[in-house]
Write a protein that holds these residues in place. Structure first.
Motif, short mmCIF file in Angstrom:
data_model
loop_
_atom_site.label_atom_id
_atom_site.label_comp_id
_atom_site.label_asym_id
_atom_site.label_seq_id
_atom_site.Cartn_x
_atom_site.Cartn_y
_atom_site.Cartn_z
N TRP A 88 0.98 -1.43 0.13
CA TRP A 88 -0.07 -0.04 -0.01
C TRP A 88 0.87 1.27 0.09
CZ3 TRP A 88 -2.19 -4.39 2.58
CH2 TRP A 88 -3.44 -4.87 2.25
N GLY A 89 2.00 1.38 -0.51
CA GLY A 89 2.92 2.44 -0.74
C GLY A 89 3.90 2.32 0.46
N VAL A 133 -1.26 3.84 5.08
CA VAL A 133 -1.69 5.21 5.43
C VAL A 133 -3.06 5.36 5.04
CG1 VAL A 133 0.07 6.79 6.44
CG2 VAL A 133 -0.58 6.48 3.81
N GLY A 134 -4.14 6.03 5.62
CA GLY A 134 -5.43 6.30 5.23
C GLY A 134 -6.43 4.99 5.38
N LEU A 157 -11.65 8.62 2.81
CA LEU A 157 -10.80 7.79 2.24
C LEU A 157 -9.34 8.03 2.99
CD1 LEU A 157 -11.18 7.91 -1.64
CD2 LEU A 157 -12.09 6.59 0.01
N GLY A 158 -9.30 9.24 3.51
CA GLY A 158 -7.96 9.46 4.34
C GLY A 158 -7.00 9.88 3.17
N THR A 159 -7.46 10.58 2.15
CA THR A 159 -6.58 11.26 1.15
C THR A 159 -5.54 11.95 1.80
OG1 THR A 159 -7.52 13.21 0.59
CG2 THR A 159 -8.72 11.21 -0.23
N THR A 160 -4.33 12.34 0.97
CA THR A 160 -3.42 13.24 1.40
C THR A 160 -3.87 14.59 1.44
OG1 THR A 160 -2.45 13.47 -0.78
CG2 THR A 160 -1.49 11.70 0.78
N GLY A 161 -5.12 14.97 0.90
CA GLY A 161 -5.72 16.24 0.72
C GLY A 161 -4.85 17.33 0.05
N GLY A 170 -7.22 13.50 -6.35
CA GLY A 170 -8.35 12.96 -6.97
C GLY A 170 -9.35 13.92 -7.76
N ASN A 177 1.26 13.66 -3.76
CA ASN A 177 0.80 12.75 -2.71
C ASN A 177 1.90 11.72 -2.36
OD1 ASN A 177 0.48 11.63 -5.38
ND2 ASN A 177 -1.56 10.86 -4.91
N ALA A 178 2.89 11.61 -3.19
CA ALA A 178 3.85 10.72 -2.87
C ALA A 178 4.93 11.24 -1.99
CB ALA A 178 4.68 9.88 -4.17
N GLY A 179 5.35 10.39 -1.25
CA GLY A 179 6.92 10.89 -0.45
C GLY A 179 7.87 9.96 -0.54
P1 IMP Z 1 -4.74 10.34 -2.68
O1 IMP Z 1 -3.81 9.82 -3.49
O2 IMP Z 1 -4.50 11.78 -1.78
O3 IMP Z 1 -6.04 10.81 -3.25
O4 IMP Z 1 -5.07 9.68 -1.46
C1 IMP Z 1 -5.72 8.26 -1.39
C2 IMP Z 1 -5.19 6.96 -0.93
O5 IMP Z 1 -3.86 7.02 -0.88
C3 IMP Z 1 -5.09 7.52 0.66
O6 IMP Z 1 -5.33 6.37 1.50
C4 IMP Z 1 -3.63 7.89 0.93
O7 IMP Z 1 -3.09 7.86 2.17
C5 IMP Z 1 -3.03 6.90 -0.09
N1 IMP Z 1 -1.81 7.38 -0.66
C6 IMP Z 1 -1.37 8.48 -1.70
N2 IMP Z 1 -0.25 8.69 -1.89
C7 IMP Z 1 0.61 7.73 -1.13
C8 IMP Z 1 1.75 7.32 -0.88
O8 IMP Z 1 2.78 7.89 -1.62
N3 IMP Z 1 2.01 6.53 0.13
C9 IMP Z 1 1.24 5.82 0.78
N4 IMP Z 1 -0.05 5.99 0.67
C10 IMP Z 1 -0.58 7.02 0.02
#
Ligand code: IMP
Length: 435
Positions: free
Chosen positions: A11-12, A273-274, A126-130, A134, A38-40
């Motif tokens: 899950w990343g 995460v999320g 969803l717990g997105t990164t905000g 999306g 959103n990536a780190g």
């Molecule tokens: P979004 O990509 O910000 O829309 O988030 C959607 C889901 O993907 C959430 O659960 C985030 O925590 C997860 N997510 C997005 N980018 C990463 C990442 O780089 N690592 C881990 N989880 C991520």
């Protein structure tokens, strides 16, 4: 040297940044194909920690061309800030980073929509990164989106923003919320951004085709991971892009025949995460131990990651889907102190055994892990540089994972530094990792 794709197998946060940084010397080009800021990706260099969100970590290597493909959504402010940070460390971003003319531009209203949508969902969020990821992909799919080629022309910026604004304000009215986006500042900012990046905007598919024809090797870098892939992940608890190997084809315009191999990156345990299912999640001190020893806090949002034991069902699913020929197993050292290490080998759903991931997320939420216990090695591993220096129990653990997933393990990471890595020279895919 073959062209290799690097794909997250869980899950990343599997540690892709470190692995890409480590093996980049074997490639001339690093091309990222999906996602946004959103990536780190955390990279440690000479004791300095750098978190990259958009720019591939290949930028830290002289003479390596880095590519942002059209599968990305690019926030101008985020790219500018990150470029400045990397340049301050002495790396030449302007000379070594090119951007797809077809990538989409992430705008302030995308971020506002992301936050509004999460707020409206309440406990079902969803717990997105905000970060607006999306909604930016939504505009892309709705064929309203602004692309990098658009920011090169002021009248195009104005026309695109007018259409996006109309749609956004209709949504706000519908939900009875007011919007405070400064659209004219956004237009000016975009014009400035367009002027700055214009010399680096390219038809990436054509460029990669030429470079590969000339014999240059490309590392295709995925962000996020297979279980967050829009089609193949734990939908709807996923990101909005193709994080699996299919993203190489769509996000860079590279035909499948040019992908010579796929390396999965898999952590020695599991994190997420999320929100969304995580069958091996540990809500006790064992999970807390993994989180503390592994420093499992989001590189982008700082959120504590949910932690659990290694899930072979997940890794096997990813291996099948992406065609992993090898996996790099990361953060093995986090398990160094444990007496026993459970591995999830299947799931129990009510009275049935499942050996695959169900499509229905409510079924997946109910799945309980079936564990096999492995003996811990209870000794530090971070000093190991050769395979034979790893304790026997650690090698047994690695072998067990390779057997369960059905692929070899050419690389094990035992610490954040580049040196803290061991390559199994007896594996076929070890050859991918070194020039
Ligand atoms: P979004 O990509 O910000 O829309 O988030 C959607 C889901 O993907 C959430 O659960 C985030 O925590 C997860 N997510 C997005 N980018 C990463 C990442 O780089 N690592 C881990 N989880 C991520």
């Amino acid at each position: 040297m073959p062209n290799i794709a690097i794909i997250g197998g869980q899950w990343g946060d599997e540690g892709k940044g470190k692995i890409v940084d480590l093996i980049t010397p074997a490639f001339e080009i690093v091309a990222r194909f999906n996602g946004g800021h959103n990536a780190g990706h955390t990279v440690i260099r000479a004791g300095t920690k750098l978190v990259l969100h958009l720019i591939p970590s290949g930028i830290l290597h002289d003479g390596v061309l880095c590519v942002l493909g059209h599968g990305l959504v690019i926030d101008p402010a985020a790219l500018d800030a990150e470029s400045r940070e990397v340049e301050a460390l002495g790396f030449d971003v302007a000379a070594n980073l090119v951007i797809s003319d077809r990538a989409h531009v992430l705008l302030p209203h995308h971020r506002a929509l992301d936050l509004m949508s999460e707020e409206r969902k309440g406990s079902a969020r969803l717990g997105t990164t905000g970060r607006g990821i999306g909604p930016c992909y939504e505009d892309k799919a709705a064929r309203r989106g602004m692309r990098i080629s658009d920011v090169l022309l002021r009248d195009r910026i104005d026309a695109k923003l007018a259409a996006l604004r109309e749609h956004f304000e209709a949504l706000c009215r519908g939900h009875g919320v007011s919007s405070d986006i400064d659209w004219s500042k956004t237009a000016d900012d975009l014009e400035g951004f367009g002027a700055r990046i214009a010399p680096r905007v390219r038809d990436i598919a054509a460029l990669l085709h030429r470079q590969m024809t000339d014999g240059y090797a490309v590392l295709f870098e995925g962000a996020q991971a297979t279980l967050l892939d829009l089609d193949h992940g734990t939908y709807p608890f996923v990101t909005s892009s193709s994080a699996g190997v299919g993203g190489v084809v769509t996000g860079l315009g590279v035909p499948p025949s040019k992908i010579d191999g796929v390396l999965g990156i898999v952590k020695a345990y599991t994190t997420r995460v999320g929100t969304g299912p995580l069958p091996t999640e540990l809500k006790d001190e064992a999970g807390e131990g993994l989180r503390e020893r592994g420093g499992e806090y989001g590189a982008t949002t700082g959120r504590p990651r949910r932690c659990g034991w290694f899930d072979a069902v997940v890794a096997r699913y990813s291996a099948r889907l992406n065609g992993f020929e090898g996996i790099a197993l990361t953060k093995l050292d986090v398990l160094d102190t444990l007496e026993e290490i459970p591995i999830c080998v299947g799931y129990r759903y009510r009275n049935t055994r499942l050996d695959d991931i169900p499509a229905d997320v409510t079924i997946y939420e109910e799945c309980k892990p079936i564990y096999e216990n492995m003996k811990g090695w209870k000794t530090p591993t971070s000093h190991a540089r050769e395979w034979r220096e790893l304790p026997q129990e650690a090698r047994d653990y690695i072998r067990k994972i390779g057997d369960l997933v059905g692929v070899e393990v050419p690389l094990v990471s035992i610490g954040p530094d580049r040196d803290e890595s061991v390559i199994d020279e007896s594996t076929r895919t070890a050859g991918w990792l070194r020039r």
